[in-house]
Design a protein around this motif. Sequence first.
Motif, PDB file in Angstrom:
ATOM      1  N   VAL A  18       0.853  -1.195   0.000  1.00  0.00           N
ATOM      2  CA  VAL A  18       0.000   0.000   0.000  1.00  0.00           C
ATOM      3  C   VAL A  18       0.884   1.239   0.000  1.00  0.00           C
ATOM      4  O   VAL A  18       2.102   1.149   0.177  1.00  0.00           O
ATOM      5  N   HIS A  19       0.279   2.401  -0.214  1.00  0.00           N
ATOM      6  CA  HIS A  19       1.077   3.631  -0.265  1.00  0.00           C
ATOM      7  C   HIS A  19       1.653   3.964   1.102  1.00  0.00           C
ATOM      8  O   HIS A  19       1.196   3.479   2.145  1.00  0.00           O
ATOM      9  N   ASN A  20       2.678   4.790   1.101  1.00  0.00           N
ATOM     10  CA  ASN A  20       3.349   5.193   2.338  1.00  0.00           C
ATOM     11  C   ASN A  20       2.357   5.875   3.275  1.00  0.00           C
ATOM     12  O   ASN A  20       1.446   6.576   2.833  1.00  0.00           O
ATOM     13  N   ASN A  21       2.543   5.666   4.567  1.00  0.00           N
ATOM     14  CA  ASN A  21       1.668   6.254   5.584  1.00  0.00           C
ATOM     15  C   ASN A  21       0.197   5.957   5.257  1.00  0.00           C
ATOM     16  O   ASN A  21      -0.603   6.868   5.027  1.00  0.00           O
ATOM     17  N   PRO A  22      -0.171   4.677   5.207  1.00  0.00           N
ATOM     18  CA  PRO A  22      -1.477   4.278   4.664  1.00  0.00           C
ATOM     19  C   PRO A  22      -2.664   4.832   5.439  1.00  0.00           C
ATOM     20  O   PRO A  22      -2.643   4.943   6.661  1.00  0.00           O
ATOM     21  N   PRO A  90       2.883   2.362  -9.343  1.00  0.00           N
ATOM     22  CA  PRO A  90       4.351   2.269  -9.204  1.00  0.00           C
ATOM     23  C   PRO A  90       5.075   3.532  -9.631  1.00  0.00           C
ATOM     24  O   PRO A  90       4.635   4.248 -10.540  1.00  0.00           O
ATOM     25  N   PHE A  91       6.186   3.800  -8.923  1.00  0.00           N
ATOM     26  CA  PHE A  91       7.135   4.860  -9.291  1.00  0.00           C
ATOM     27  C   PHE A  91       6.487   6.248  -9.300  1.00  0.00           C
ATOM     28  O   PHE A  91       6.772   7.083 -10.154  1.00  0.00           O
ATOM     29  N   THR A  92       5.609   6.488  -8.327  1.00  0.00           N
ATOM     30  CA  THR A  92       4.946   7.789  -8.228  1.00  0.00           C
ATOM     31  C   THR A  92       5.449   8.609  -7.055  1.00  0.00           C
ATOM     32  O   THR A  92       5.002   9.734  -6.856  1.00  0.00           O
ATOM     33  N   GLY A  93       6.337   8.043  -6.253  1.00  0.00           N
ATOM     34  CA  GLY A  93       6.907   8.782  -5.140  1.00  0.00           C
ATOM     35  C   GLY A  93       6.213   8.565  -3.815  1.00  0.00           C
ATOM     36  O   GLY A  93       6.730   8.980  -2.777  1.00  0.00           O
ATOM     37  N   ASN A  94       5.048   7.912  -3.823  1.00  0.00           N
ATOM     38  CA  ASN A  94       4.338   7.710  -2.562  1.00  0.00           C
ATOM     39  C   ASN A  94       4.186   6.242  -2.214  1.00  0.00           C
ATOM     40  O   ASN A  94       3.369   5.875  -1.369  1.00  0.00           O
ATOM     41  N   VAL A  95       4.965   5.387  -2.855  1.00  0.00           N
ATOM     42  CA  VAL A  95       4.966   3.966  -2.513  1.00  0.00           C
ATOM     43  C   VAL A  95       6.402   3.467  -2.602  1.00  0.00           C
ATOM     44  O   VAL A  95       7.163   3.888  -3.471  1.00  0.00           O
ATOM     45  N   THR A  96       6.759   2.594  -1.670  1.00  0.00           N
ATOM     46  CA  THR A  96       8.128   2.095  -1.597  1.00  0.00           C
ATOM     47  C   THR A  96       8.190   0.659  -2.080  1.00  0.00           C
ATOM     48  O   THR A  96       7.543  -0.223  -1.514  1.00  0.00           O
ATOM     49  N   ALA A 284       7.245  14.996  -5.495  1.00  0.00           N
ATOM     50  CA  ALA A 284       6.239  14.110  -6.081  1.00  0.00           C
ATOM     51  C   ALA A 284       4.870  14.557  -5.616  1.00  0.00           C
ATOM     52  O   ALA A 284       4.713  15.085  -4.504  1.00  0.00           O
ATOM     53  N   SER A 285       3.865  14.350  -6.462  1.00  0.00           N
ATOM     54  CA  SER A 285       2.516  14.780  -6.087  1.00  0.00           C
ATOM     55  C   SER A 285       1.467  13.946  -6.810  1.00  0.00           C
ATOM     56  O   SER A 285       1.768  13.255  -7.784  1.00  0.00           O
ATOM     57  N   GLN A 295       4.982  15.568  -1.664  1.00  0.00           N
ATOM     58  CA  GLN A 295       6.096  15.444  -0.726  1.00  0.00           C
ATOM     59  C   GLN A 295       7.398  15.692  -1.448  1.00  0.00           C
ATOM     60  O   GLN A 295       7.512  15.454  -2.655  1.00  0.00           O
ATOM     61  N   VAL A 296       8.364  16.189  -0.704  1.00  0.00           N
ATOM     62  CA  VAL A 296       9.672  16.461  -1.275  1.00  0.00           C
ATOM     63  C   VAL A 296      10.735  16.271  -0.198  1.00  0.00           C
ATOM     64  O   VAL A 296      10.538  16.653   0.955  1.00  0.00           O
ATOM     65  N   LYS A 297      11.834  15.650  -0.577  1.00  0.00           N
ATOM     66  CA  LYS A 297      12.929  15.445   0.372  1.00  0.00           C
ATOM     67  C   LYS A 297      13.627  16.772   0.643  1.00  0.00           C
ATOM     68  O   LYS A 297      13.815  17.586  -0.270  1.00  0.00           O
TER      69      LYS A 297
END
Length: 341
Positions: A18-22, A90-96, A284-285, A295-297
Amino acid sequence: MKDLISTIKNDKPICMVVHNNPDPDALASAGGLKFILRKKGFKNIKIYYDGLVGRAENQEVLKILEVSLFLTANISSPKKYQYILVDCQPFTGNVTLPNGVLPIGVIDHHRKRRKTFQVPYYDIRPDYGACSTIIYEYFSSLDISIPTNIATALCYAISSETQNLGREGSQADRKAYIELLSRLSFSQLSRTQYPKLSKDFVSNLSRALLNAFYYKNLIGVVMEELPYPDFAAQMADFLLRVRNMTWSLCLGTFKDVLFVSIRTSNTQADASKIIKKIMPKHGASGGHDMIAGGQVKIDKSDRSVVRTIKNEVILKMIRTLHANDVPNIVKLISNEAFPLS
């Protein structure tokens, strides 16, 4: 759903990610899909995530589902697994995902991303308000009875994601929600909707309100440190309830990431386009018409740079809504000038 089942190999364990911080929608969708796949004979299934399950309501959903979550960082020998993404792409910045991994399946209700076309099976329904509605329809199409706890989690997730069907709720969402009501536990639903809150939450809420600002129809808050990443979305939802405000913005850092959430009550808007405009280029957004996040590092040690990034996000948001304005931003509580410095 039958195409997904035919894509899965029986001899390989399944990592459901699932996405980060579900949020409740991701958790309920993954819990429901795991139950379906077990019914279809797939036994070795684990749900993975990255980040935190911080919000009290989200923690209650986990209790209802009675499932365990595992951190993606702890996946060993990643090539031996097959991956299914739920409520993300996948590869959207909000999933690891582990390096070099391409999922075999993606189930999501956000707009389709280019990388998703590379996946063998994908079910993307951007006209749906919640991923949980897709999972409910899988239960129905396969004629699998929905357990009470999963029905409760799915129903709450649809309600939470669409604000009781008042925000981006489709006909499919309404149908799923109404039918799930007859199968859930109202006591579990009540505990999830009105969980006990910690003293830390009240302290963080107070801190957020002291750092809140408004300008015309935009209300927002800037926080130095978020107690958990989902707090940004939580405050954006909360502040949008202030009278005469049609847009909300919340931003704050958690560890080495700046999180940004925006919300609107304007049904003709496109929040996903606005979040792309206001985020730094290396961020990423994503999102929908009325809700979006990014979010951005960042390097937290350079406080002046972090503050500049935050100020730029606020000013870009204001100028996107009110072109060429020289904003006179005001603190929500004291009505004093809100300093961008």
